[in-house]
Design an enzyme around this catalytic site. Structure first.
Site, PDB file in Angstrom:
ATOM      1  N   GLU A  36      -3.799   7.449  -4.025  1.00  0.00           N
ATOM      2  CA  GLU A  36      -3.663   6.190  -3.292  1.00  0.00           C
ATOM      3  C   GLU A  36      -3.477   5.009  -4.245  1.00  0.00           C
ATOM      4  O   GLU A  36      -4.247   4.850  -5.187  1.00  0.00           O
ATOM      5  CB  GLU A  36      -4.915   5.961  -2.442  1.00  0.00           C
ATOM      6  CG  GLU A  36      -4.829   4.735  -1.561  1.00  0.00           C
ATOM      7  CD  GLU A  36      -6.140   4.466  -0.832  1.00  0.00           C
ATOM      8  OE1 GLU A  36      -6.181   4.595   0.400  1.00  0.00           O
ATOM      9  OE2 GLU A  36      -7.134   4.131  -1.505  1.00  0.00           O
ATOM     10  N   TYR A  64       0.855  -1.197   0.000  1.00  0.00           N
ATOM     11  CA  TYR A  64       0.000   0.000   0.000  1.00  0.00           C
ATOM     12  C   TYR A  64       0.879   1.232   0.000  1.00  0.00           C
ATOM     13  O   TYR A  64       1.854   1.308   0.752  1.00  0.00           O
ATOM     14  CB  TYR A  64      -0.889  -0.010   1.256  1.00  0.00           C
ATOM     15  CG  TYR A  64      -1.729   1.239   1.408  1.00  0.00           C
ATOM     16  CD1 TYR A  64      -3.050   1.270   0.961  1.00  0.00           C
ATOM     17  CD2 TYR A  64      -1.206   2.387   2.001  1.00  0.00           C
ATOM     18  CE1 TYR A  64      -3.824   2.409   1.089  1.00  0.00           C
ATOM     19  CE2 TYR A  64      -1.972   3.534   2.128  1.00  0.00           C
ATOM     20  CZ  TYR A  64      -3.282   3.544   1.672  1.00  0.00           C
ATOM     21  OH  TYR A  64      -4.037   4.667   1.799  1.00  0.00           O
TER      22      TYR A  64
END
Ligand code: GDP
Ligand code: MN
Length: 392
Positions: A192, A105
């Site tokens: 993101e 991530y």
């Protein structure tokens, strides 16, 4: 403004970041053709992904891997038209399937307290970051970019090492730097990547591992849209609240909330204060609405329609402090809106300042059942009472 994955990927690949090739299809036939092309070109599989502005598409069945054109067609058939969290899927993204070794991530976010861009990374990708943040906050690395100089090379390398990407140092650092640069260059408030993946590919001397941005989410700062002529075209009107679209067209600052007292105020500060007072008096505001400085009567009428379009509104509170905004213009707009409205909702009006006396006359003559109030406290109290009596 939230961007669909394919738009986010356009911005990221334009910035030179490693995004796998992709195309967009709105019919099953298109998805099949595109898949066949990727498979013919040597992809071992294709991935078909719903394009909707909500997370967790994978869990909802909106992301499917297919190994043949037939399978891809079946996947597109299943996903197009699918309902994901209340949104109908109208488009899918088609891409060559990635052979994933590891999922991570990585995101650039705005840290408003620190007034800087923060890079957040976790070696545990695929997991929902919100869950991880609660259960294992230490598993998330956070590095703040320099306010003027951006992310420094040593910071990018530090993030790479903390993610366990020492073997991919150069590429990982470039991705870290790139995300922060996209944040700044595009005036985004979130970029993101989940997952950022270590992917196995066939190289000339056998399999090699590279990093790829497999999923992307970008939120743009609405206030900065004017600086980027191309961004407005990426807006997905299908997924916006109709009230938001109307408000933008009428140039009104409007945010829908959960309560039942519709508020119409001029000035953002006064609007916030009004909402606070409604809360203090035991009520719940149904919206934030700032009609702006020199609002004319037609804008007021538009604002009123917007408030009334929310079926949970049980009373309306109008609070105008006439400065540049003239009380009589507002009153005229209110009377006009009142005469057109299809639903009868009690309305309390407090107008002070410029032309308040003329406003009072206009409301008296044409306002019918509009309740006038002298002070703000009185107006708020009456509105809360009226909403309560409708509730009862
Ligand atoms: P999200 O569920 O909306 O976040 O959609 P993602 O694009 O992140 O996909 C969810 C999951 O599907 C990823 O975490 C991957 O595990 C898997 N996935 C997505 N694309 C590919 C791909 O190209 N190949 C493989 N093997 N898995 C993929
Ligand atoms: Mn994802």
């Amino acid at each position: 403004m939230k961007l669909q994955e394919y738009h986010a990927k356009t911005l990221l690949s334009r910035a030179g970041l490693p995004v796998p090739p992709y195309s967009v299809a709105s019919t099953v036939a298109e998805a099949r053709d595109q898949s066949a092309a990727y498979l013919d070109a040597g992809a071992f599989a294709v991935v078909v992904k719903a394009q909707v502005l909500v997370g967790g598409r994978g869990k909802a069945g909106g992301v499917k891997l297919a190994r043949s054109a037939d399978e891809a067609e079946a996947a597109a058939e299943a996903i197009l038209g699918m309902d994901i969290k209340g949104i109908t899927v109208r488009r899918v993204l088609v891409a060559p399937g990635a052979d994933i070794v590891r999922e991570l991530y990585l995101a650039a976010v705005l840290d408003r307290t620190e007034q800087r861009i923060m890079l957040m990374g976790s070696a545990e990708g695929g997991v929902e970051i919100e869950t991880l943040a609660q259960e294992e906050p230490d598993a998330i690395a956070q590095i703040h970019a320099h306010a003027q100089l951006g992310l420094q090379p040593f910071q990018a390398r530090e993030m790479a090492f903390r993610l366990g990407l020492g073997d991919h140092l150069r590429q990982a650092a470039a991705i870290c730097t790139g995300l922060v640069k996209v944040m700044t260059d595009e005036d985004a408030d979130l970029v993101e990547i989940n997952p950022l993946a270590v992917v196995r590919e066939d190289g000339p001397d056998g399999p090699v591992e590279t990093l790829q941005l497999l999923d992307a989410k970008i939120t743009l700062d609405d206030s900065a849209l004017g600086r980027h002529p191309g961004h407005e075209e990426m807006r997905d009107l299908d997924e916006e609240d109709p009230a938001d679209i109307e408000a933008r067209a009428a140039d009104l600052s409007f945010i829908r909330l959960d309560g039942d007292i519709g508020c119409m105020v001029n000035g953002a500060g006064l609007a916030m204060t009004t909402m606070d007072l409604v809360k203090r008096a035991g009520g719940e505001p149904a919206n934030f609405l700032d009609i702006g400085g020199g609002a004319r009567s037609d804008k007021v009428a538009e604002a009123m329609r917007l408030i009334l379009s929310d079926s949970s509104v049980k009373a309306i509170l109008v609070n105008i402090f006439g400065g540049i905004a003239r009380g009589d213009e507002v009153a005229r707009g209110l009377v006009a809106a009142r005469s057109q409205q299809t639903r009868s909702v009690p309305m309390v009006v407090r107008i002070v300042g410029t032309n308040a006396d003329i406003a009072a006359k206009i409301l008296e003559e044409g306002g019918g059942d509009i309740v006038s109030a002298e002070s703000l406290d009185e107006a708020v109290e009456k509105a809360v009472q009226l909403a309560g009596s409708v509730n009862a």
